[in-house]
Design an enzyme around this catalytic site. Structure first.
Site, short mmCIF file in Angstrom:
data_model
loop_
_atom_site.label_atom_id
_atom_site.label_comp_id
_atom_site.label_asym_id
_atom_site.label_seq_id
_atom_site.Cartn_x
_atom_site.Cartn_y
_atom_site.Cartn_z
N CYS A 83 0.84 -1.20 0.00
CA CYS A 83 0.00 0.00 0.00
C CYS A 83 0.88 1.26 0.00
O CYS A 83 1.63 1.46 -0.95
CB CYS A 83 -1.00 -0.02 1.15
SG CYS A 83 -2.36 1.16 0.94
N HIS A 198 -3.86 -4.80 -0.59
CA HIS A 198 -3.46 -5.39 0.68
C HIS A 198 -3.50 -6.92 0.59
O HIS A 198 -4.57 -7.51 0.68
CB HIS A 198 -4.41 -4.94 1.80
CG HIS A 198 -4.25 -3.51 2.18
ND1 HIS A 198 -3.37 -3.09 3.16
CD2 HIS A 198 -4.85 -2.39 1.72
CE1 HIS A 198 -3.44 -1.78 3.28
NE2 HIS A 198 -4.32 -1.33 2.42
N GLU A 200 -2.66 -8.96 2.83
CA GLU A 200 -3.11 -9.49 4.12
C GLU A 200 -4.63 -9.43 4.27
O GLU A 200 -5.20 -10.02 5.21
CB GLU A 200 -2.43 -8.72 5.27
CG GLU A 200 -2.99 -7.36 5.59
CD GLU A 200 -2.51 -6.24 4.67
OE1 GLU A 200 -2.80 -5.06 4.97
OE2 GLU A 200 -1.85 -6.54 3.66
#
Length: 216
Positions: A83, A198, A200
């Site tokens: 990011c 992202h 994650e």
């Protein structure tokens, strides 16, 4: 595959817990550090980031991480930016005025267009799931974090109002389409890989990418 050690750089501008948990789930032994010496000496380095570019760069510079990141990149060891951790790798950002970046990659960070290519208003920030597509110049995904996906780009999760525009097409690994505009979603040069999205927060797809990063 043996457990791989990951150094996760903490400069106060990321939800470290989510990133650390995802890396651990992917099989990493995670070491979170605020020490630039640890970052420079890492086996593999992950640089996340959320919020305003200028605030992230202020924190990076105040804590001495800018030189540590540059030193790590010169080492040739694998690095992943996430990011705003991708955005700060570029020359500068136009968010809240002109702010210099790390200059590791050529290019500028600019606002995501608030209209589609046919002139219809669209929401900024760009939030939600979007599919990765290959850049217009074309680039193989072999031996990258995307190699498991062949020619079909997976959907990943984005939250951002600004995005990097690489000056060199050869740095673009994947784009996404937002209102007819190509947004740089992933870049790679040598040992540096970075994602605007992202991983994650991108479910199984994101975990697969993190596992690929651990295998590099």
């Amino acid at each position: 595959m043996a457990t791989q050690k990951i150094t996760l750089l903490d400069y106060g501008m990321c939800n470290m817990l989510n990133v650390a948990r995802a890396l651990e789930h992917a099989g990493a032994e995670v070491h979170v550090t605020e020490d630039p010496k640890d970052a420079a000496a890492a086996e593999r380095l992950v640089v996340p980031g959320v919020g305003a570019f200028s605030e992230c760069m202020r924190a990076v510079n105040d804590l001495g991480h800018g030189d540590a990141i540059r030193e790590f990149v010169r080492s040739g060891r694998p690095m992943l930016g996430i990011c705003v951790g991708m955005q700060i790798l570029f020359d500068a950002s136009e968010e809240f005025g002109e702010t210099p970046g790390l200059g590791i990659l050529r290019g500028r960070v600019r606002m995501v267009p608030n209209t589609t290519t046919d002139g219809t208003l669209q929401r900024v920030p760009h939030i939600g799931w979007n599919h990765l597509i290959k850049p217009e110049a074309g680039r193989s995904w072999d031996k990258t974090l995307l190699q498991a996906f062949g020619s079909v780009g997976p959907a990943v999760y984005f939250v951002h109002s600004f995005a990097a525009q690489p000056a060199q097409d050869s740095d673009r690994l994947a784009d996404c389409d937002y209102g007819g505009h190509r947004i740089s979603a992933m870049v790679k040069r040598n040992n540096v890989t970075a994602t605007q999205f992202h991983p994650e927060r991108s479910g199984t797809v994101g975990l697969n990418m993190l596992k690929e990063f651990l295998s590099q």
